[in-house]
Motif scaffolding. Sequence first.
Motif, PDB file in Angstrom:
ATOM      1  N   GLU A  67      19.247   1.955   1.916  1.00 34.57           N
ATOM      2  CA  GLU A  67      18.704   1.307   3.104  1.00 34.57           C
ATOM      3  C   GLU A  67      19.482   0.010   3.314  1.00 34.57           C
ATOM      4  OE1 GLU A  67      16.023   2.050   5.206  1.00 34.57           O
ATOM      5  OE2 GLU A  67      15.820   4.017   4.246  1.00 34.57           O
ATOM      6  N   ARG A  68      19.660  -0.338   4.609  1.00 34.23           N
ATOM      7  CA  ARG A  68      20.317  -1.606   4.934  1.00 34.23           C
ATOM      8  C   ARG A  68      19.442  -2.402   5.867  1.00 34.23           C
ATOM      9  NH1 ARG A  68      25.915  -1.624   4.566  1.00 34.23           N
ATOM     10  NH2 ARG A  68      26.708   0.170   3.398  1.00 34.23           N
ATOM     11  N   ALA A  69      19.480  -3.716   5.726  1.00 36.40           N
ATOM     12  CA  ALA A  69      18.696  -4.558   6.619  1.00 36.40           C
ATOM     13  C   ALA A  69      19.423  -5.882   6.794  1.00 36.40           C
ATOM     14  CB  ALA A  69      17.317  -4.790   6.043  1.00 36.40           C
ATOM     15  N   LYS A  70      19.326  -6.422   8.005  1.00 36.11           N
ATOM     16  CA  LYS A  70      20.031  -7.683   8.336  1.00 36.11           C
ATOM     17  C   LYS A  70      19.150  -8.886   8.015  1.00 36.11           C
ATOM     18  CE  LYS A  70      23.615  -6.057  11.039  1.00 36.11           C
ATOM     19  NZ  LYS A  70      24.747  -5.842  10.131  1.00 36.11           N
ATOM     20  N   ILE A  71      19.807  -9.957   7.619  1.00 34.91           N
ATOM     21  CA  ILE A  71      19.099 -11.217   7.440  1.00 34.91           C
ATOM     22  C   ILE A  71      19.865 -12.305   8.181  1.00 34.91           C
ATOM     23  CG2 ILE A  71      20.224 -11.645   5.183  1.00 34.91           C
ATOM     24  CD1 ILE A  71      17.542 -13.132   4.449  1.00 34.91           C
ATOM     25  N   GLU A  72      19.108 -13.196   8.828  1.00 37.24           N
ATOM     26  CA  GLU A  72      19.722 -14.265   9.590  1.00 37.24           C
ATOM     27  C   GLU A  72      19.424 -15.585   8.896  1.00 37.24           C
ATOM     28  OE1 GLU A  72      19.068 -15.906  13.982  1.00 37.24           O
ATOM     29  OE2 GLU A  72      19.180 -13.697  13.908  1.00 37.24           O
ATOM     30  N   VAL A  73      20.456 -16.292   8.501  1.00 39.47           N
ATOM     31  CA  VAL A  73      20.265 -17.545   7.778  1.00 39.47           C
ATOM     32  C   VAL A  73      20.798 -18.688   8.635  1.00 39.47           C
ATOM     33  CG1 VAL A  73      20.866 -18.839   5.692  1.00 39.47           C
ATOM     34  CG2 VAL A  73      20.419 -16.391   5.547  1.00 39.47           C
ATOM     35  N   ILE A 103      11.738 -10.482  -1.712  1.00 39.52           N
ATOM     36  CA  ILE A 103      12.073  -9.169  -1.156  1.00 39.52           C
ATOM     37  C   ILE A 103      11.173  -8.144  -1.827  1.00 39.52           C
ATOM     38  CG2 ILE A 103      13.896  -7.457  -0.840  1.00 39.52           C
ATOM     39  CD1 ILE A 103      15.911  -9.773  -1.115  1.00 39.52           C
ATOM     40  N   ARG A 104      10.494  -7.347  -1.017  1.00 32.32           N
ATOM     41  CA  ARG A 104       9.623  -6.300  -1.567  1.00 32.32           C
ATOM     42  C   ARG A 104      10.151  -4.940  -1.155  1.00 32.32           C
ATOM     43  NH1 ARG A 104       3.778  -8.503   0.418  1.00 32.32           N
ATOM     44  NH2 ARG A 104       3.638 -10.277  -0.991  1.00 32.32           N
ATOM     45  N   ALA A 128      11.470   4.761   2.559  1.00 35.04           N
ATOM     46  CA  ALA A 128      11.529   3.483   1.859  1.00 35.04           C
ATOM     47  C   ALA A 128      10.924   2.403   2.738  1.00 35.04           C
ATOM     48  CB  ALA A 128      12.962   3.131   1.505  1.00 35.04           C
ATOM     49  N   LEU A 129      10.324   1.442   2.077  1.00 33.79           N
ATOM     50  CA  LEU A 129       9.652   0.359   2.785  1.00 33.79           C
ATOM     51  C   LEU A 129      10.240  -0.940   2.257  1.00 33.79           C
ATOM     52  CD1 LEU A 129       7.245   0.479   4.750  1.00 33.79           C
ATOM     53  CD2 LEU A 129       5.777  -0.008   2.805  1.00 33.79           C
ATOM     54  N   ILE A 130      10.828  -1.737   3.148  1.00 27.58           N
ATOM     55  CA  ILE A 130      11.486  -2.973   2.728  1.00 27.58           C
ATOM     56  C   ILE A 130      10.891  -4.123   3.507  1.00 27.58           C
ATOM     57  CG2 ILE A 130      13.718  -4.158   2.594  1.00 27.58           C
ATOM     58  CD1 ILE A 130      14.736  -1.596   1.711  1.00 27.58           C
ATOM     59  N   ASN A 177       0.846  -1.192   0.000  1.00 22.21           N
ATOM     60  CA  ASN A 177       0.000   0.000   0.000  1.00 22.21           C
ATOM     61  C   ASN A 177       0.887   1.250   0.000  1.00 22.21           C
ATOM     62  OD1 ASN A 177      -1.687   2.126   0.608  1.00 22.21           O
ATOM     63  ND2 ASN A 177      -2.881   0.988   2.126  1.00 22.21           N
ATOM     64  N   PRO A 178       0.867   2.027  -1.084  1.00 17.92           N
ATOM     65  CA  PRO A 178       1.776   3.187  -1.141  1.00 17.92           C
ATOM     66  C   PRO A 178       1.470   4.235  -0.075  1.00 17.92           C
ATOM     67  CG  PRO A 178       0.810   2.709  -3.298  1.00 17.92           C
ATOM     68  CD  PRO A 178       0.048   1.923  -2.297  1.00 17.92           C
ATOM     69  N   ALA A 179       0.256   4.203   0.496  1.00 12.15           N
ATOM     70  CA  ALA A 179      -0.074   5.159   1.551  1.00 12.15           C
ATOM     71  C   ALA A 179       0.723   4.882   2.821  1.00 12.15           C
ATOM     72  CB  ALA A 179      -1.571   5.122   1.844  1.00 12.15           C
ATOM     73  N   THR A 180       1.286   3.667   2.925  1.00 11.56           N
ATOM     74  CA  THR A 180       2.122   3.357   4.087  1.00 11.56           C
ATOM     75  C   THR A 180       3.301   4.325   4.172  1.00 11.56           C
ATOM     76  OG1 THR A 180       1.541   1.045   3.763  1.00 11.56           O
ATOM     77  CG2 THR A 180       3.355   1.495   5.256  1.00 11.56           C
ATOM     78  N   LEU A 181       3.796   4.754   3.009  1.00  8.77           N
ATOM     79  CA  LEU A 181       4.914   5.699   2.996  1.00  8.77           C
ATOM     80  C   LEU A 181       4.503   7.011   3.664  1.00  8.77           C
ATOM     81  CD1 LEU A 181       6.000   4.987  -0.666  1.00  8.77           C
ATOM     82  CD2 LEU A 181       7.283   4.336   1.371  1.00  8.77           C
TER      83      LEU A 181
END
Lengths: 275, 107
Positions: free
Chosen positions: B100-106, B21-22, B5-7, A64-68
Amino acid sequence: MTAFPREAFPRLRGEKRRPALAAAAAFLFALPAFAADIPLPDRRSGYAFMGPDTRAMQDDDTQNPATLAVLEGEALWARKAGAAGRACADCHGDARESMTGAAARYPRFDDASAGPIDLEGRIMQCRARRQEAPPLARESRELLALSAFVARQSRGLPVADAVAADARLAPFLERGRALFRRRQGQIALSCAQCHDDNWGKSLAGNAIPQAHPTGYPLYRLEWQSVGSLQRRLRNCMIGMRAEPYAYGAPEYLDLALYLAWRARGMTMEAPAVRP
Amino acid sequence: MTAQALIHFPKKARRGEVIEIRTMISHPMETGFRRTQQGEPIPRNIITAFVCRYNDVEVFRADLFPALTANPFLAFHTVAAESGTLTFTWTGDDGFRAEERAKIEVG
Protein backbone atom coordinates in the motif's frame (compact mmCIF):
# COMPACT_ATOMS: atom_id res chain seq x y z
CA MET A 1 -10.78 -27.25 4.00
CA THR A 2 -12.79 -26.91 7.19
CA ALA A 3 -10.89 -25.77 10.21
CA PHE A 4 -11.78 -27.25 13.56
CA PRO A 5 -14.11 -24.64 15.02
CA ARG A 6 -12.38 -22.94 17.91
CA GLU A 7 -15.60 -22.91 19.88
CA ALA A 8 -15.64 -26.72 19.94
CA PHE A 9 -12.44 -27.00 21.93
CA PRO A 10 -13.83 -26.29 25.40
CA ARG A 11 -15.96 -29.42 25.00
CA LEU A 12 -12.91 -31.54 24.30
CA ARG A 13 -11.14 -30.17 27.31
CA GLY A 14 -14.22 -30.65 29.48
CA GLU A 15 -12.92 -33.71 31.35
CA LYS A 16 -10.84 -31.81 33.85
CA ARG A 17 -13.56 -29.31 34.54
CA ARG A 18 -16.23 -31.67 35.79
CA PRO A 19 -16.24 -30.61 39.45
CA ALA A 20 -16.60 -26.97 38.44
CA LEU A 21 -19.32 -27.79 35.92
CA ALA A 22 -21.20 -29.87 38.44
CA ALA A 23 -21.03 -26.98 40.91
CA ALA A 24 -22.25 -24.58 38.22
CA ALA A 25 -25.08 -26.94 37.32
CA ALA A 26 -26.10 -27.31 40.96
CA PHE A 27 -26.11 -23.54 41.31
CA LEU A 28 -28.25 -23.12 38.22
CA PHE A 29 -30.76 -25.76 39.28
CA ALA A 30 -31.23 -23.79 42.47
CA LEU A 31 -32.43 -20.79 40.43
CA PRO A 32 -36.12 -20.11 40.01
CA ALA A 33 -37.45 -21.60 36.78
CA PHE A 34 -39.32 -18.47 35.69
CA ALA A 35 -37.66 -15.53 34.07
CA ALA A 36 -38.66 -11.91 34.32
CA ASP A 37 -38.02 -9.51 31.46
CA ILE A 38 -35.28 -6.95 32.06
CA PRO A 39 -36.96 -3.57 32.70
CA LEU A 40 -36.40 -1.32 29.65
CA PRO A 41 -34.27 1.31 31.47
CA ASP A 42 -31.97 -1.42 32.86
CA ARG A 43 -30.99 -2.78 29.46
CA ARG A 44 -27.27 -2.63 28.62
CA SER A 45 -25.41 -3.51 25.46
CA GLY A 46 -22.67 -6.13 25.68
CA TYR A 47 -20.38 -3.11 25.24
CA ALA A 48 -21.09 -2.12 28.85
CA PHE A 49 -19.62 -5.41 30.10
CA MET A 50 -16.34 -5.15 28.14
CA GLY A 51 -12.96 -3.95 29.33
CA PRO A 52 -11.54 -0.57 28.26
CA ASP A 53 -9.18 -2.13 25.69
CA THR A 54 -11.96 -3.93 23.85
CA ARG A 55 -14.15 -0.84 23.98
CA ALA A 56 -11.36 1.26 22.47
CA MET A 57 -11.03 -1.31 19.70
CA GLN A 58 -14.71 -1.04 18.82
CA ASP A 59 -14.82 2.76 19.08
CA ASP A 60 -11.99 3.40 16.64
CA ASP A 61 -12.60 2.23 13.09
CA THR A 62 -8.85 2.13 12.47
CA GLN A 63 -8.48 -0.45 15.28
CA ASN A 64 -11.72 -2.37 14.77
CA PRO A 65 -10.83 -5.45 12.69
CA ALA A 66 -14.43 -5.60 11.42
CA THR A 67 -13.62 -2.47 9.40
CA LEU A 68 -11.72 -4.76 7.03
CA ALA A 69 -14.95 -6.70 6.41
CA VAL A 70 -16.86 -3.44 5.90
CA LEU A 71 -14.32 -2.34 3.27
CA GLU A 72 -14.57 -5.70 1.54
CA GLY A 73 -18.36 -5.45 1.63
CA GLU A 74 -18.21 -2.01 0.08
CA ALA A 75 -16.17 -3.42 -2.81
CA LEU A 76 -18.61 -6.34 -3.23
CA TRP A 77 -21.57 -3.93 -3.18
CA ALA A 78 -20.27 -2.32 -6.36
CA ARG A 79 -19.19 -5.53 -8.10
CA LYS A 80 -21.42 -7.06 -10.76
CA ALA A 81 -22.38 -10.67 -10.09
CA GLY A 82 -24.51 -13.47 -11.52
CA ALA A 83 -26.31 -14.09 -14.80
CA ALA A 84 -28.12 -10.74 -14.52
CA GLY A 85 -24.75 -8.95 -14.47
CA ARG A 86 -25.98 -6.56 -11.81
CA ALA A 87 -24.29 -5.21 -8.70
CA CYS A 88 -26.13 -4.35 -5.48
CA ALA A 89 -25.35 -0.72 -6.29
CA ASP A 90 -27.14 -0.92 -9.67
CA CYS A 91 -30.51 -1.21 -7.88
CA HIS A 92 -29.85 0.21 -4.43
CA GLY A 93 -27.40 2.98 -5.36
CA ASP A 94 -25.17 4.40 -2.67
CA ALA A 95 -25.60 2.20 0.40
CA ARG A 96 -24.72 5.12 2.66
CA GLU A 97 -28.12 6.55 1.76
CA SER A 98 -30.26 3.62 0.66
CA MET A 99 -29.25 1.27 3.47
CA THR A 100 -29.44 3.76 6.35
CA GLY A 101 -31.37 2.03 9.13
CA ALA A 102 -32.04 -1.10 7.04
CA ALA A 103 -30.21 -3.51 9.35
CA ALA A 104 -32.01 -2.02 12.38
CA ARG A 105 -35.33 -3.27 10.94
CA TYR A 106 -34.37 -6.94 10.67
CA PRO A 107 -35.57 -9.65 11.11
CA ARG A 108 -38.65 -8.71 9.03
CA PHE A 109 -41.57 -10.64 7.62
CA ASP A 110 -40.76 -12.40 4.36
CA ASP A 111 -43.69 -13.19 2.05
CA ALA A 112 -41.86 -16.01 0.24
CA SER A 113 -41.22 -18.05 3.38
CA ALA A 114 -44.24 -16.65 5.28
CA GLY A 115 -41.98 -16.10 8.29
CA PRO A 116 -39.19 -13.91 9.57
CA ILE A 117 -36.07 -13.33 7.48
CA ASP A 118 -32.80 -11.91 8.76
CA LEU A 119 -30.43 -9.51 7.02
CA GLU A 120 -28.17 -12.30 5.76
CA GLY A 121 -31.22 -14.16 4.46
CA ARG A 122 -32.42 -11.06 2.62
CA ILE A 123 -29.02 -10.54 1.00
CA MET A 124 -28.99 -14.19 -0.09
CA GLN A 125 -32.53 -13.87 -1.45
CA CYS A 126 -31.73 -10.68 -3.35
CA ARG A 127 -28.64 -12.31 -4.78
CA ALA A 128 -30.60 -15.32 -6.05
CA ARG A 129 -33.58 -13.40 -7.41
CA ARG A 130 -32.15 -10.15 -8.77
CA GLN A 131 -28.54 -11.02 -9.53
CA GLU A 132 -29.24 -14.67 -10.45
CA ALA A 133 -25.92 -15.43 -8.81
CA PRO A 134 -24.81 -18.67 -7.11
CA PRO A 135 -25.80 -18.67 -3.44
CA LEU A 136 -23.41 -17.55 -0.72
CA ALA A 137 -23.10 -19.88 2.25
CA ARG A 138 -24.01 -18.65 5.72
CA GLU A 139 -20.82 -17.46 7.47
CA SER A 140 -19.00 -17.21 4.13
CA ARG A 141 -16.56 -14.36 3.97
CA GLU A 142 -18.53 -12.58 1.22
CA LEU A 143 -21.88 -12.75 3.02
CA LEU A 144 -20.35 -11.51 6.27
CA ALA A 145 -18.61 -8.68 4.41
CA LEU A 146 -21.83 -7.59 2.68
CA SER A 147 -23.90 -7.80 5.86
CA ALA A 148 -21.20 -5.94 7.83
CA PHE A 149 -21.21 -3.18 5.21
CA VAL A 150 -25.02 -2.91 5.23
CA ALA A 151 -25.21 -3.10 9.04
CA ARG A 152 -22.57 -0.37 9.35
CA GLN A 153 -25.05 2.03 7.76
CA SER A 154 -27.33 1.63 10.80
CA ARG A 155 -24.72 2.40 13.43
CA GLY A 156 -26.07 4.84 16.01
CA LEU A 157 -29.71 4.28 15.03
CA PRO A 158 -32.30 2.64 17.30
CA VAL A 159 -33.30 -0.99 16.80
CA ALA A 160 -36.78 -0.91 15.26
CA ASP A 161 -39.74 -2.75 16.77
CA ALA A 162 -40.39 -5.04 13.81
CA VAL A 163 -43.37 -6.71 15.49
CA ALA A 164 -45.16 -3.40 16.07
CA ALA A 165 -44.57 -2.59 12.40
CA ASP A 166 -45.89 -5.92 11.13
CA ALA A 167 -48.39 -7.93 13.17
CA ARG A 168 -47.77 -11.04 11.08
CA LEU A 169 -44.54 -11.46 13.07
CA ALA A 170 -46.37 -11.81 16.40
CA PRO A 171 -46.64 -15.64 16.44
CA PHE A 172 -42.94 -15.95 15.56
CA LEU A 173 -42.05 -13.57 18.38
CA GLU A 174 -43.90 -15.82 20.80
CA ARG A 175 -42.05 -18.85 19.46
CA GLY A 176 -38.75 -17.02 19.91
CA ARG A 177 -39.71 -16.09 23.46
CA ALA A 178 -40.58 -19.71 24.24
CA LEU A 179 -37.23 -20.88 22.83
CA PHE A 180 -35.40 -18.27 24.90
CA ARG A 181 -37.06 -19.56 28.07
CA ARG A 182 -36.94 -23.26 27.28
CA ARG A 183 -34.47 -25.32 29.28
CA GLN A 184 -32.32 -27.35 26.92
CA GLY A 185 -29.16 -29.41 26.67
CA GLN A 186 -27.41 -31.70 29.12
CA ILE A 187 -27.39 -29.14 31.91
CA ALA A 188 -31.02 -28.12 31.31
CA LEU A 189 -30.28 -24.43 31.03
CA SER A 190 -32.35 -21.75 29.30
CA CYS A 191 -31.08 -18.58 27.63
CA ALA A 192 -33.19 -16.56 30.07
CA GLN A 193 -31.58 -18.06 33.16
CA CYS A 194 -28.29 -16.44 32.23
CA HIS A 195 -29.31 -13.39 30.24
CA ASP A 196 -32.50 -12.28 32.04
CA ASP A 197 -31.92 -13.52 35.58
CA ASN A 198 -28.15 -13.43 36.08
CA TRP A 199 -26.71 -10.79 33.77
CA GLY A 200 -23.85 -8.82 35.28
CA LYS A 201 -22.65 -11.80 37.31
CA SER A 202 -19.80 -13.89 36.06
CA LEU A 203 -19.65 -17.31 34.51
CA ALA A 204 -16.21 -18.94 34.39
CA GLY A 205 -14.60 -15.56 34.89
CA ASN A 206 -16.54 -13.81 32.12
CA ALA A 207 -19.28 -11.26 32.65
CA ILE A 208 -22.72 -12.51 31.60
CA PRO A 209 -24.17 -9.91 29.23
CA GLN A 210 -27.86 -9.35 28.54
CA ALA A 211 -27.68 -10.81 25.03
CA HIS A 212 -28.80 -7.86 22.94
CA PRO A 213 -28.03 -8.36 19.23
CA THR A 214 -27.14 -4.73 18.54
CA GLY A 215 -23.69 -5.26 17.05
CA TYR A 216 -24.00 -8.09 14.51
CA PRO A 217 -22.19 -9.10 12.45
CA LEU A 218 -19.35 -8.48 14.87
CA TYR A 219 -15.68 -9.23 15.34
CA ARG A 220 -15.21 -11.64 18.20
CA LEU A 221 -11.69 -11.89 19.58
CA GLU A 222 -12.27 -15.54 20.48
CA TRP A 223 -13.18 -16.28 16.85
CA GLN A 224 -10.42 -14.15 15.38
CA SER A 225 -12.94 -13.23 12.72
CA VAL A 226 -16.26 -11.62 11.97
CA GLY A 227 -19.30 -13.77 12.68
CA SER A 228 -23.08 -13.57 12.59
CA LEU A 229 -25.68 -13.75 15.33
CA GLN A 230 -26.43 -17.34 14.29
CA ARG A 231 -22.82 -18.30 14.94
CA ARG A 232 -23.05 -16.69 18.38
CA LEU A 233 -26.30 -18.57 19.12
CA ARG A 234 -24.65 -21.85 18.09
CA ASN A 235 -21.76 -21.06 20.47
CA CYS A 236 -24.17 -20.52 23.33
CA MET A 237 -25.97 -23.80 22.57
CA ILE A 238 -22.69 -25.71 22.54
CA GLY A 239 -21.83 -24.09 25.87
CA MET A 240 -25.22 -25.22 27.22
CA ARG A 241 -24.43 -28.72 25.95
CA ALA A 242 -27.42 -28.59 23.65
CA GLU A 243 -27.26 -29.61 20.02
CA PRO A 244 -27.14 -26.47 17.86
CA TYR A 245 -29.56 -26.13 14.95
CA ALA A 246 -28.16 -26.01 11.43
CA TYR A 247 -27.37 -22.57 10.00
CA GLY A 248 -30.48 -20.90 8.65
CA ALA A 249 -32.86 -22.98 10.80
CA PRO A 250 -36.23 -21.28 11.53
CA GLU A 251 -35.51 -21.54 15.27
CA TYR A 252 -32.62 -19.08 14.87
CA LEU A 253 -34.87 -16.66 13.01
CA ASP A 254 -37.52 -16.84 15.75
CA LEU A 255 -34.84 -16.32 18.40
CA ALA A 256 -33.26 -13.46 16.44
CA LEU A 257 -36.69 -11.83 16.13
CA TYR A 258 -37.30 -12.15 19.88
CA LEU A 259 -33.83 -10.79 20.70
CA ALA A 260 -34.29 -7.83 18.35
CA TRP A 261 -37.70 -7.09 19.89
CA ARG A 262 -36.18 -7.39 23.35
CA ALA A 263 -33.54 -4.83 22.28
CA ARG A 264 -36.05 -2.49 20.59
CA GLY A 265 -34.96 1.12 20.85
CA MET A 266 -31.39 0.27 21.81
CA THR A 267 -28.57 1.73 19.74
CA MET A 268 -27.13 -0.21 16.81
CA GLU A 269 -23.35 -0.54 17.05
CA ALA A 270 -22.57 -2.90 14.17
CA PRO A 271 -19.99 -4.04 13.44
CA ALA A 272 -19.09 -4.35 17.11
CA VAL A 273 -16.12 -6.01 18.83
CA ARG A 274 -16.68 -8.57 21.57
CA PRO A 275 -14.20 -10.58 23.66
CA MET B 1 -9.96 -11.72 -2.87
CA THR B 2 -6.98 -9.46 -2.33
CA ALA B 3 -6.08 -8.53 1.21
CA GLN B 4 -7.75 -5.43 2.61
CA ALA B 5 -5.38 -3.09 4.39
CA LEU B 6 -6.24 -0.20 6.63
CA ILE B 7 -3.70 2.60 7.08
CA HIS B 8 -4.14 5.59 9.30
CA PHE B 9 -1.82 8.56 9.94
CA PRO B 10 -2.11 12.37 9.76
CA LYS B 11 -2.08 13.35 6.08
CA LYS B 12 -0.53 16.71 6.97
CA ALA B 13 2.20 17.20 9.55
CA ARG B 14 4.69 19.83 10.71
CA ARG B 15 8.36 19.21 9.92
CA GLY B 16 10.00 17.35 12.80
CA GLU B 17 6.67 16.25 14.27
CA VAL B 18 6.46 12.71 15.64
CA ILE B 19 3.51 11.01 13.93
CA GLU B 20 1.74 7.77 14.76
CA ILE B 21 1.08 5.33 11.93
CA ARG B 22 -1.49 2.57 12.38
CA THR B 23 -1.79 -0.37 10.03
CA MET B 24 -4.07 -3.37 9.92
CA ILE B 25 -4.34 -6.00 7.22
CA SER B 26 -6.84 -8.81 6.70
CA HIS B 27 -5.01 -12.11 7.08
CA PRO B 28 -5.99 -15.38 8.80
CA MET B 29 -2.54 -15.87 10.43
CA GLU B 30 -3.08 -19.63 10.43
CA THR B 31 -0.53 -20.97 12.91
CA GLY B 32 0.17 -24.35 11.32
CA PHE B 33 -0.60 -26.10 14.59
CA ARG B 34 -4.30 -26.75 13.95
CA ARG B 35 -5.98 -29.66 12.20
CA THR B 36 -9.15 -30.05 10.19
CA GLN B 37 -12.07 -32.10 11.46
CA GLN B 38 -10.66 -34.93 9.35
CA GLY B 39 -7.39 -34.70 11.28
CA GLU B 40 -5.29 -33.28 8.48
CA PRO B 41 -2.87 -30.55 9.51
CA ILE B 42 -3.74 -27.06 8.28
CA PRO B 43 -0.58 -25.65 6.72
CA ARG B 44 0.94 -22.58 8.27
CA ASN B 45 -0.13 -19.39 6.52
CA ILE B 46 1.16 -16.27 8.23
CA ILE B 47 2.63 -12.91 7.39
CA THR B 48 6.33 -13.12 8.19
CA ALA B 49 7.51 -9.56 7.64
CA PHE B 50 6.23 -6.01 7.54
CA VAL B 51 8.24 -3.03 6.29
CA CYS B 52 7.38 0.66 6.15
CA ARG B 53 9.45 2.88 3.86
CA TYR B 54 9.34 6.67 3.90
CA ASN B 55 10.58 8.00 0.56
CA ASP B 56 12.42 4.72 0.07
CA VAL B 57 14.09 4.92 3.48
CA GLU B 58 13.15 2.06 5.78
CA VAL B 59 11.68 3.56 8.98
CA PHE B 60 10.04 0.51 10.55
CA ARG B 61 10.32 -3.25 10.21
CA ALA B 62 8.71 -6.12 12.09
CA ASP B 63 9.07 -9.88 11.89
CA LEU B 64 5.86 -11.76 12.58
CA PHE B 65 5.49 -15.26 13.99
CA PRO B 66 2.80 -17.91 14.54
CA ALA B 67 0.32 -17.29 17.39
CA LEU B 68 -0.03 -13.64 16.47
CA THR B 69 -3.62 -12.49 16.09
CA ALA B 70 -5.47 -12.69 12.80
CA ASN B 71 -5.62 -9.33 10.99
CA PRO B 72 -2.41 -8.06 12.62
CA PHE B 73 -2.55 -4.46 13.84
CA LEU B 74 0.75 -2.60 14.05
CA ALA B 75 1.14 0.96 15.33
CA PHE B 76 4.46 2.78 15.35
CA HIS B 77 5.94 6.28 15.24
CA THR B 78 8.21 8.13 12.88
CA VAL B 79 9.40 11.70 12.41
CA ALA B 80 7.71 13.69 9.63
CA ALA B 81 10.85 14.75 7.77
CA GLU B 82 9.62 15.75 4.33
CA SER B 83 6.64 15.45 2.00
CA GLY B 84 6.51 12.24 0.08
CA THR B 85 5.22 8.70 0.01
CA LEU B 86 4.93 6.06 2.69
CA THR B 87 5.10 2.51 1.36
CA PHE B 88 3.84 -0.41 3.42
CA THR B 89 4.73 -3.97 2.47
CA TRP B 90 3.56 -7.20 4.03
CA THR B 91 5.12 -10.49 2.92
CA GLY B 92 4.37 -13.99 4.08
CA ASP B 93 3.82 -17.68 3.40
CA ASP B 94 2.65 -18.97 0.00
CA GLY B 95 4.14 -15.95 -1.73
CA PHE B 96 1.81 -13.56 0.07
CA ARG B 97 2.62 -9.97 -0.72
CA ALA B 98 0.58 -6.84 -0.24
CA GLU B 99 1.71 -3.29 -0.79
CA GLU B 100 0.00 0.00 0.00
CA ARG B 101 1.15 3.56 -0.68
CA ALA B 102 -0.01 6.78 0.87
CA LYS B 103 1.07 10.42 0.54
CA ILE B 104 2.10 12.64 3.39
CA GLU B 105 2.38 16.41 3.25
CA VAL B 106 4.94 18.02 5.52
CA GLY B 107 4.98 21.80 5.91
